[in-house]
Design a protein around this motif. Structure first.
Motif, mmCIF file in Angstrom:
data_model
loop_
_atom_site.group_PDB
_atom_site.id
_atom_site.type_symbol
_atom_site.label_atom_id
_atom_site.label_comp_id
_atom_site.label_asym_id
_atom_site.label_seq_id
_atom_site.Cartn_x
_atom_site.Cartn_y
_atom_site.Cartn_z
ATOM 1 N N PHE A 1 0.830 -1.204 0.000
ATOM 2 C CA PHE A 1 0.000 0.000 0.000
ATOM 3 C C PHE A 1 0.859 1.247 0.000
ATOM 4 O O PHE A 1 1.922 1.290 0.615
ATOM 5 C CB PHE A 1 -0.916 0.032 1.228
ATOM 6 C CG PHE A 1 -1.481 1.392 1.518
ATOM 7 C CD1 PHE A 1 -2.447 1.931 0.694
ATOM 8 C CD2 PHE A 1 -1.028 2.140 2.598
ATOM 9 C CE1 PHE A 1 -2.961 3.209 0.936
ATOM 10 C CE2 PHE A 1 -1.536 3.410 2.858
ATOM 11 C CZ PHE A 1 -2.510 3.940 2.023
ATOM 12 N N GLN A 2 0.359 2.258 -0.698
ATOM 13 C CA GLN A 2 0.997 3.565 -0.672
ATOM 14 C C GLN A 2 -0.081 4.641 -0.582
ATOM 15 O O GLN A 2 -1.095 4.581 -1.287
ATOM 16 C CB GLN A 2 1.848 3.765 -1.928
ATOM 17 C CG GLN A 2 2.930 4.817 -1.789
ATOM 18 C CD GLN A 2 3.905 4.767 -2.948
ATOM 19 O OE1 GLN A 2 3.575 5.158 -4.065
ATOM 20 N NE2 GLN A 2 5.107 4.258 -2.705
ATOM 21 N N SER A 3 0.120 5.612 0.300
ATOM 22 C CA SER A 3 -0.825 6.712 0.466
ATOM 23 C C SER A 3 -0.454 7.834 -0.496
ATOM 24 O O SER A 3 0.599 8.463 -0.366
ATOM 25 C CB SER A 3 -0.780 7.236 1.914
ATOM 26 O OG SER A 3 -1.662 8.337 2.054
ATOM 27 N N ILE A 4 -1.315 8.057 -1.486
ATOM 28 C CA ILE A 4 -1.068 9.116 -2.465
ATOM 29 C C ILE A 4 -2.379 9.820 -2.811
ATOM 30 O O ILE A 4 -3.458 9.323 -2.539
ATOM 31 C CB ILE A 4 -0.453 8.574 -3.771
ATOM 32 C CG1 ILE A 4 -1.465 7.670 -4.489
ATOM 33 C CG2 ILE A 4 0.864 7.876 -3.531
ATOM 34 C CD1 ILE A 4 -1.217 7.542 -5.972
ATOM 35 N N ASP A 5 -2.245 10.975 -3.443
ATOM 36 C CA ASP A 5 -3.364 11.686 -4.040
ATOM 37 C C ASP A 5 -3.384 11.315 -5.521
ATOM 38 O O ASP A 5 -2.500 11.723 -6.279
ATOM 39 C CB ASP A 5 -3.174 13.191 -3.853
ATOM 40 C CG ASP A 5 -4.323 14.013 -4.418
ATOM 41 O OD1 ASP A 5 -5.150 13.451 -5.160
ATOM 42 O OD2 ASP A 5 -4.376 15.226 -4.137
#
Length: 251
Positions: A62-66
């Motif tokens: 998982f990666q938190s991005i916009d």
């Protein structure tokens, strides 16, 4: 939930899902993990993503991005490929069903709607193309909506974006077909996710919606995930450029 259909072709495949932390996206993350795939997903909601990862015993990337930021989204595709291997399946799920009356929507709100509901589908697909080309094929599953066909009041931006995804799907199927990359679109009806139930889908609205459905039952995220599994698998190897409606017979 446990899925009754097992797709051997998905075992070990690398799946990249946008907007995977909650709702339909989270159900697809779970369903692909259950199939033995290696799943990567991105989302802006870090808390929901961490909760999902914990439920799956950390068996996801998982990666938190916009996702509205093209550079960040395409870099996440590269990061996921470095971590898990070349991407075989892309699920373009991220969206926001924002509502504005046509007389009130501002220029910025219009562009913001396209940035989340249309643009990520193109730029994520562009980013995965080299990996799928090198692999000798792949599957891209785009998320449109039946609202792109029937229209809906106070959602002109969202409806326009989702209609654009249908056109994009047709065009990319032609562009990528020579590389054995399939591109299809899922058009769900009103899916009873937690967010929809909390925000828009109250009992009166749901009863009214069901009046024009052939099958008088809620559409669940798991129903949509089952279709995504099929389109991602080799069982759908000659299906491309199509829009598949899952709406209980509403349209």
């Amino acid at each position: 939930m446990s899925y009754s259909t097992h797709y051997p072709s998905l075992k070990g495949k690398v799946i990249f899902i946008t907007g995977g932390a909650s709702g339909i996206g989270a159900e697809m993350v779970r369903s692909f993990v259950e199939q033995g795939a290696k799943v990567a997903f991105v989302d802006l909601d870090n808390n929901a993503a961490q909760h999902l990862s914990d439920d799956l015993h950390g068996n996801v990337w998982f990666q938190s991005i916009d996702a509205t930021k093209q550079t960040d989204l395409q870099q996440s595709v590269k990061d996921a490929a470095e971590a898990l291997g070349a991407i075989n399946v892309l699920i373009n799920n991220v969206a926001n069903d924002m509502r504005h009356h046509v007389s009130e929507i501002s220029e910025q709100q219009w562009h913001d709607c396209m940035k989340i509901n249309l643009d990520p589908t193109f730029f994520a697909s562009q980013a995965v193309y080299p990996y799928m080309q090198k692999n000798g094929g792949g599957s891209i599953v785009n998320f449109s909506s039946i609202n792109a066909i029937v229209g809906l009041a106070n959602m002109s931006g969202y409806v326009t974006a989702k209609a654009g995804i249908i056109g994009m799907t047709r065009a990319m199927a032609k562009d990528f077909g020579c590389d054995n990359i399939r591109v299809n679109a899922i058009l769900p009806g009103w899916v009873a996710t937690e967010r929809q139930l909390q925000t828009w889908l109250n009992e009166d609205v749901e009863n009214q919606w069901m009046e024009s459905m052939a099958i008088k039952k809620r559409i669940l995220a798991s129903d949509v995930a089952k279709l995504a599994l099929f389109l991602a698998s080799d069982d759908s190897s000659m299906i491309t450029g199509q829009k598949l409606v899952i709406d209980g017979g509403k349209i």
